[in-house]
Design a protein around this motif. Structure first.
Motif, PDB file in Angstrom:
ATOM      1  N   VAL A  71      56.133  38.779  43.557  1.00 21.14           N
ATOM      2  CA  VAL A  71      57.160  38.146  44.391  1.00 21.14           C
ATOM      3  C   VAL A  71      57.860  39.194  45.255  1.00 21.14           C
ATOM      4  N   GLY A  72      58.114  40.364  44.670  1.00 21.68           N
ATOM      5  CA  GLY A  72      58.747  41.427  45.449  1.00 21.68           C
ATOM      6  C   GLY A  72      57.882  41.879  46.607  1.00 21.68           C
ATOM      7  N   ILE A  73      56.576  42.060  46.370  1.00 18.69           N
ATOM      8  CA  ILE A  73      55.670  42.460  47.454  1.00 18.69           C
ATOM      9  C   ILE A  73      55.640  41.387  48.535  1.00 18.69           C
ATOM     10  N   TYR A  74      55.525  40.143  48.116  1.00 19.09           N
ATOM     11  CA  TYR A  74      55.493  39.048  49.079  1.00 19.09           C
ATOM     12  C   TYR A  74      56.785  39.016  49.908  1.00 19.09           C
ATOM     13  N   GLY A  75      57.921  39.175  49.235  1.00 21.59           N
ATOM     14  CA  GLY A  75      59.197  39.113  49.945  1.00 21.59           C
ATOM     15  C   GLY A  75      59.346  40.229  50.959  1.00 21.59           C
ATOM     16  N   VAL A  76      58.985  41.455  50.563  1.00 22.58           N
ATOM     17  CA  VAL A  76      59.128  42.582  51.481  1.00 22.58           C
ATOM     18  C   VAL A  76      58.196  42.434  52.676  1.00 22.58           C
ATOM     19  N   ILE A  77      56.943  42.094  52.426  1.00 26.38           N
ATOM     20  CA  ILE A  77      55.981  41.951  53.523  1.00 26.38           C
ATOM     21  C   ILE A  77      56.391  40.799  54.435  1.00 26.38           C
ATOM     22  N   SER A  78      56.796  39.685  53.844  1.00 27.31           N
ATOM     23  CA  SER A  78      57.214  38.534  54.640  1.00 27.31           C
ATOM     24  C   SER A  78      58.420  38.889  55.500  1.00 27.31           C
ATOM     25  N   TYR A  79      59.368  39.601  54.923  1.00 28.69           N
ATOM     26  CA  TYR A  79      60.563  39.988  55.678  1.00 28.69           C
ATOM     27  C   TYR A  79      60.207  40.971  56.797  1.00 28.69           C
ATOM     28  N   ASN A  80      59.331  41.911  56.522  1.00 29.18           N
ATOM     29  CA  ASN A  80      58.907  42.865  57.549  1.00 29.18           C
ATOM     30  C   ASN A  80      58.174  42.172  58.687  1.00 29.18           C
ATOM     31  N   VAL A  81      57.369  41.153  58.356  1.00 28.71           N
ATOM     32  CA  VAL A  81      56.683  40.394  59.403  1.00 28.71           C
ATOM     33  C   VAL A  81      57.712  39.720  60.314  1.00 28.71           C
ATOM     34  N   THR A  82      58.759  39.176  59.685  1.00 29.59           N
ATOM     35  CA  THR A  82      59.811  38.541  60.483  1.00 29.59           C
ATOM     36  C   THR A  82      60.483  39.549  61.406  1.00 29.59           C
ATOM     37  N   LEU A  83      60.786  40.731  60.877  1.00 31.26           N
ATOM     38  CA  LEU A  83      61.445  41.747  61.696  1.00 31.26           C
ATOM     39  C   LEU A  83      60.531  42.265  62.806  1.00 31.26           C
ATOM     40  N   ARG A  84      59.222  42.261  62.577  1.00 26.75           N
ATOM     41  CA  ARG A  84      58.281  42.849  63.547  1.00 26.75           C
ATOM     42  C   ARG A  84      57.601  41.777  64.394  1.00 26.75           C
ATOM     43  N   THR A  85      58.227  40.592  64.426  1.00 25.03           N
ATOM     44  CA  THR A  85      57.613  39.498  65.196  1.00 25.03           C
ATOM     45  C   THR A  85      57.362  39.912  66.637  1.00 25.03           C
ATOM     46  N   THR A  86      58.366  40.510  67.280  1.00 28.63           N
ATOM     47  CA  THR A  86      58.209  40.928  68.674  1.00 28.63           C
ATOM     48  C   THR A  86      57.105  41.969  68.820  1.00 28.63           C
ATOM     49  N   GLU A  87      57.129  42.950  67.901  1.00 26.04           N
ATOM     50  CA  GLU A  87      56.102  43.992  67.957  1.00 26.04           C
ATOM     51  C   GLU A  87      54.703  43.403  67.844  1.00 26.04           C
ATOM     52  N   ILE A  88      54.548  42.485  66.881  1.00 28.98           N
ATOM     53  CA  ILE A  88      53.227  41.872  66.679  1.00 28.98           C
ATOM     54  C   ILE A  88      52.845  41.039  67.894  1.00 28.98           C
ATOM     55  N   GLY A  89      53.846  40.338  68.482  1.00 31.64           N
ATOM     56  CA  GLY A  89      53.565  39.579  69.692  1.00 31.64           C
ATOM     57  C   GLY A  89      53.072  40.477  70.820  1.00 31.64           C
ATOM     58  N   VAL A  90      53.693  41.645  70.971  1.00 28.58           N
ATOM     59  CA  VAL A  90      53.263  42.591  72.004  1.00 28.58           C
ATOM     60  C   VAL A  90      51.836  43.065  71.736  1.00 28.58           C
ATOM     61  N   ARG A  91      51.550  43.381  70.449  1.00 29.60           N
ATOM     62  CA  ARG A  91      50.195  43.832  70.108  1.00 29.60           C
ATOM     63  C   ARG A  91      49.161  42.768  70.458  1.00 29.60           C
ATOM     64  N   VAL A  92      49.486  41.505  70.148  1.00 28.53           N
ATOM     65  CA  VAL A  92      48.546  40.428  70.448  1.00 28.53           C
ATOM     66  C   VAL A  92      48.389  40.275  71.955  1.00 28.53           C
ATOM     67  N   ALA A  93      49.507  40.380  72.660  1.00 27.17           N
ATOM     68  CA  ALA A  93      49.453  40.255  74.118  1.00 27.17           C
ATOM     69  C   ALA A  93      48.622  41.366  74.748  1.00 27.17           C
ATOM     70  N   LEU A  94      48.612  42.543  74.120  1.00 24.33           N
ATOM     71  CA  LEU A  94      47.838  43.665  74.643  1.00 24.33           C
ATOM     72  C   LEU A  94      46.386  43.658  74.177  1.00 24.33           C
TER      73      LEU A  94
END
Length: 908
Positions: A799-822
């Protein structure tokens, strides 16, 4: 001056300020509302009164010097005045400060409750997580408190010491009766020494159905030495402790209630025990425990040892008693033991034949009580501490994420004048409130857990003392508060460092800097490391249990039912009478339809046997104390066939091996290998006791496979099998092989026994499969508990791993969007997120393996056939946790791969 009056000092002469030229400090008294220089105030106040008194005296004709001296005399000790006033002022300020602190605490509590109530999902997850950790800790501490920390129910229990003889080749903590008498008489380190035999039993008749009653035989000073009290009548005393004394017994309170209905008229009545009349002289108090040596059971009756000391078993070379001493005032265990060693040296020289190599040993009684259960409890306590640490790291991650979302709130409060310490204190209050709620729920889990532990381990030492009492509740409270501070401190300190400009600029959306992401990652690594330690421990115990369960017991236990029978020595005084009664019993049982085989032996093949020193004719040993101690079993000729014990050489016992014929013996393979090496033992001779004793030599006629008489985890000691027809035997285990249900077999056996003798009960009916299960009950219990804790730790870590990764994905949404756009592909995004999770899991696994290697040695005493650094356990735990981490990371990784870059960048 009011302060001076309040602390007991007399004031000086009263003055009218209007008539004085000395300036009054009245204005300063008003300024004290905001002035805090109390020492200056006191100095000015005292100076005013001194000068006013001097002026008053001068006005009445005193000289200036005389007026000053008289004034100082009247006022007395100025320093004492100052200290008293200062103390009074400090008390007042302290009361005000405490009142202010309580007011602030009440405000913090109200705000914390409102804040947690607004986020019920977060609150529920945190409370349940903490409840699991705190509840597990409280449950195991309840056991430790009842077993290891609670004092024994004796008078000054810390002064009680178990004492015993040490002999070459001997490993049992026992003492012989004659040596006990000499120790007691000659020693100077103990206030007194007593002895007891907890393994006696009687056949009670004349009180309804016949019943075997467990008995403990005690010396006349035993009850006084340990401090046990009677609730009715009296206890056994020195006048009862001799062969010619009247036969008396004391009843256990539980036996008194269940068998005699608590009737106080039992005092003075007689009981028939082994067909001999004993007078009941007392009943023990309900909380009395006759002995607390590990393994002792509460006896039904207690009788004087002195009535039986003329029996052969109480000779000097036969240690069969347990000894307990009470240390003298100011004497240590080491000093008392040294004195016993001195006496033992004397006894070795006085009785060289019986006491060759005699020594002494002594340990505090509590150490003996917890000797066998202490390692398991320590391991379980360490396990639940790891579970609690994992719960703390998990909740710390949740609190840290929640604090990141509240950065604007903290910034606004700081901008409005709130100090950093005020914010930190508020967050710590919320954490402690969460922990206390988890602790409250955890106490309920602990109560349930203690009940389940008691049901799973009904034979646990000091089971009645294991309760959730005030000590345990205090422990739960302390753990809850410490836990709240532990998981709340780091988030609180980080939240107190809020940067106003950046926090207010984001318009209410939470922020999380790189340092806070690193903190969450470190917490996840710690969770994984702790989980690896618990999984490795559980894996070691599982492999150990599997190897223990696979041990060949040396016989076929399936479809074998065993029961205890005991003939009364008073009714069957001769060996021939007892032999004939058992012959008749076996003949009746063998005639029962549905029973394939029936036999009788002095004990079952996996229960402890009697031991005896053995001499071999081919091996001359002149020192009797160095003779090997081997197990001795008295059995029927068909004992081996009934139990499926394979014959290795020679023959088994025959029906022709009867009294009057040459005595024979069958030995186990362990005896053959140890004492005859590669030679055949068939035809060799041995005897019980020294070679020069009067007992007869016995011819070895066969060798059979060893059985695990000393437990599945212990190597066989070696056993001698003697034919029942050539020995004296009045009690033993009746064993039958049958496919009929156990209850039906028990009914058939009881019916057959009543046909032979209605006064002989059939007790302890049990299948051999059940007896085998009891052999592994302790290791299985530890394995199941540690596996349960490891499963909780694994779930929390995932649960801790899931929570940290899920939270990091939320924080890096813009970054991931930029990566996909590129041009990044979905698999690239998945690999990015999963790689981050596996990096944390890999680091945690590496640290956890190192911790497991370092701490595995503590499990050594609980393992069988497996080393504490077993690669399969370490590798399996590591691989399993990595797989769990991968699964936990897949869901947020797949969610990240579906992010729409236009929406993500527009949101930013």
């Amino acid at each position: 001056m009011a302060a001076l009056c309040a602390i007991g000092f007399a004031t000086a002469h009263g003055h009218d300020p209007a008539r004085l030229t000395v300036p009054s400090p009245t204005w300063r008294r008003y300024l004290r509302f905001w002035r805090t220089d109390v020492d200056a105030d006191l100095h000015e106040e005292f100076h005013f009164h001194v000068e006013a008194e001097i002026e008053y005296l001068i006005a009445r004709g005193w000289s200036a010097d005389a007026a000053r001296d008289e004034t100082l005399r009247r006022f007395g000790d100025f320093d004492a005045f100052r200290r008293g006033c200062r103390a009074a002022d400090q008390r007042r300020m302290g009361r005000a400060q405490r009142q202010e602190n309580l007011t602030v605490l009440a405000q913090d509590l109200r705000f914390a409750l409102r804040s947690l109530r607004r986020q019920p999902a977060f609150t529920a997850i945190a409370v349940i997580t903490l409840a699991l950790g705190i509840g597990a800790n409280t449950a195991i501490f309840s056991v430790i408190n009842g077993v290891m920390l609670k004092p024994l129910p004796y008078r000054e229990p810390k002064r009680l010491v178990m004492v015993w003889e040490t002999r070459p080749g001997g490993d049992r903590p026992l003492i012989s009766y004659p040596n006990y008498l000499d120790w007691r008489k000659r020693q100077r380190g103990f206030e007194d020494i007593a002895a007891y035999n907890p393994f006696a039993s009687f056949l009670m008749t004349g009180q309804g159905d016949a019943q075997n009653v467990d008995a403990t035989l005690v010396t006349g000073n035993y009850f006084r030495l340990v401090g046990i009290q009677a609730v009715l009548g009296r206890l056994i005393g020195p006048s009862d402790d001799s062969p010619g004394a009247a036969r008396v017994v004391v009843l256990r309170n539980g036996f008194f209630q269940s068998r005699f209905g608590g009737d106080p008229s039992i005092i003075g009545r007689t009981l028939l025990l082994d067909n001999i009349a004993y007078t009941v002289v007392g009943v023990l108090s309900p909380d009395a425990r006759v002995s607390y040596r590990a393994g002792d059971a509460d006896p039904d009756v207690v009788a004087p040892l002195g009535l039986f000391v003329n029996d052969a078993m109480y000779r000097r070379d036969s240690p069969v008693l347990f000894g307990v001493g009470r240390l003298g005032p100011g004497v240590s265990v080491e000093q008392a033991l040294a004195d016993l060693q001195r006496v033992s040296v004397e006894l070795r020289s006085e009785y060289p034949a019986e006491n060759s190599g005699l020594g002494a040993a002594a340990v505090p009684m509590m150490e003996m009580v917890v000797k066998f259960i202490k390692p398991a409890l320590e391991i379980l306590m360490a396990a639940v501490v790891f579970v609690l640490l994992i719960a703390c790291t998990n909740v710390a991650g949740l609190v840290l994420s929640r604090s990141a979302a509240r950065q604007r709130e903290f910034a606004l409060r700081t901008a409005l004048g709130a100090a950093r310490g005020r914010i930190v204190r508020q967050l710590l209050t919320e954490s402690v409130v969460l922990a206390l709620a988890g602790g409250t729920l955890g106490v309920g889990i602990a109560v349930l857990g203690v009940r389940l532990l008691a049901a799973a381990q009904p034979h646990m030492q000091r089971l009645d003392d294991i309760t959730v009492n005030q000590t345990v509740l205090l422990y739960a409270l302390i753990v809850s508060v410490v836990t709240g501070l532990l998981f709340g401190l780091a988030p609180a300190l980080r939240s107190g460092n809020t940067e106003l400009a950046s926090a207010l600029k984001v318009g209410g959306r939470g922020t999380s800097g790189a340092s806070k992401q690193r903190t969450r990652a470190l917490l996840t690594v710690a969770e994984v490391a702790f989980a690896v330690v618990l999984l490795t421990g559980a894996g070691l115990l599982m492999r150990s249990f599997a190897k223990l369960a696979a041990v060949d017991p040396g016989f076929r236990p399936s479809h074998v039912v065993a029961a205890s029978v005991r003939l009364s020595p008073g009714k069957y005084p001769s060996a021939e009478q007892g032999r004939a009664a058992l012959d008749q019993l076996l003949a009746t049982v063998r005639a029962i339809p549905g029973l394939e085989h029936a036999t009788i032996g002095s004990s079952t093949p996996i229960s402890p046997h009697e031991q005896a020193a053995v001499s071999f004719q081919s091996r001359h040993e002149h020192d009797a104390i160095r003779l090997p101690q081997l197990n001795v079993a008295i059995v029927e000729p068909n004992y081996f066939e009934t139990l499926g014990i394979p014959l290795a050489a020679g023959r088994t016992l025959a029906t022709s091996d009867v009294a009057g014929q040459p005595k024979v013996v069958v030995i186990s393979e362990r005896v053959a290998r140890k004492f005859f090496a590669n030679a055949s033992p068939i035809g060799e001779h041995l005897k019980l006791g020294p070679a020069n004793s009067t007992s007869a030599w016995r011819t070895i006629v066969g060798v059979v496979k060893d059985t695990r008489t000393d437990g599945l985890s212990e190597a066989p000691r070696g056993t001698l099998y003697l034919p029942r027809a050539q020995e004296e035997m009045l009690s033993g285990s009746l064993m039958v092989r049958s496919t009929l249900p156990t209850e039906q077999v028990a009914g058939l056996l009881r019916r057959s026994l009543r046909e032979v003798d209605r006064d002989v009960p059939l007790e302890s009916v049990q299948t051999m499969d059940a007896a085998m299960a009891q052999e592994v009950e302790g290791p299985k219990f530890s394995m199941v508990l540690l596996t349960l804790f490891a499963a909780v730790a694994l779930a929390l870590a995932s649960v801790g791993i899931y929570g940290v990764i899920s939270y990091n994905v939320t924080l890096r949404t813009t970054e991931i969007g930029v990566r996909v756009a590129l041009g990044a592909q979905r698999r690239d995004v998945v690999a990015l997120v999963v790689g981050q999770a596996m990096a944390m899991a890999g680091a945690g696994v590496g640290i956890g393996v190192l911790l497991a290697l370092w701490g595995g040695r503590s499990l050594h005493a609980m393992l069988f056939g497996v080393g504490p650094r077993d690669p399969m356990a370490l590798g399996g735990a590591s691989a399993f946790l990595l797989v769990v981490a991968l699964i936990a990371a897949l869901a947020p990784a797949l969610r990240a791969s579906r992010i729409d870059p236009t929406i993500a960048m527009r949101a930013d």
